[in-house]
Design a protein around this motif. Structure first.
Motif: not given
Length: 181
Positions: A123-127, A157-159, A169-172
């Motif tokens: 999701g969006n980085y703001k969340y 940040y994977w993408n 957007l995918i974040t681990e």
């Protein structure tokens, strides 16, 4: 070039891209696990409130990497940000192998590995704060782990925001934890 050569090159580039994409395959979104993370060599820039917008700090790191394309090092890890109660500001980093030369702006260090709760957020980085809370909750829910005193959080940040809609957007999210005795 004849059309067969063009077709062959297009197919070859597709296969190379597909093999690289497969190498970076992640667990599905919402996956949680506690895992041991190895030490990691990073190039980093520290962002402080007085330095303006976060993107300005990150651009310094990207420019360094692009301008130093001399073969002395190679980036092997996605873009990364680190926050900890023992740090002043945030670190923006990328992992590397090789021997990059430090500058006044970009530094090198080794991040200490350890035990981390990992949660995959899409999701969006703001969340992203929702995902961080979820990582903490999932770690506590196990009854075996608690967040470490240092409260270190790593975001991988994977993408890229350049190639993806913010909702994709995918974040681990990695939260340093310690095992309850």
């Amino acid at each position: 070039m004849n059309r067969y050569s063009v077709t062959f090159l297009a197919l070859l580039s597709f296969l190379v891209t597909a093999s690289l994409a497969h190498a970076l395959e992640l667990h599905k979104v919402g996956t949680f696990e506690v895992k041991r993370v190895k030490d990691l060599n990073i190039l980093y820039v520290r962002h402080q409130e007085t330095e303006g917008h976060i993107s300005n700090t990150l651009i310094k790191l990207i420019q360094y990497y692009l301008l130093r394309d001399d073969g002395s090092f190679e980036v092997v890890f996605p873009q990364l940000s680190i926050e900890s109660s023992v740090m002043k500001g945030r670190y923006y980093a990328i992992g590397y192998i090789g021997n990059p030369v430090e500058t006044e702006i970009v530094k090198t260090t080794t991040l200490k590995g350890g035990l981390f709760a990992s949660y995959i957020f899409q999701g969006n980085y703001k969340y992203i704060s929702k995902g961080i809370r979820k990582a903490f909750q999932q770690a506590l829910k196990t009854g075996k782990y608690v967040p470490h005193d240092k409260e270190e959080i790593r975001l991988l940040y994977w993408n890229s925001i350049d190639d993806n809609h913010p909702k994709h957007l995918i974040t681990e999210i990695q939260v340093r934890v310690r095992k309850l005795t």
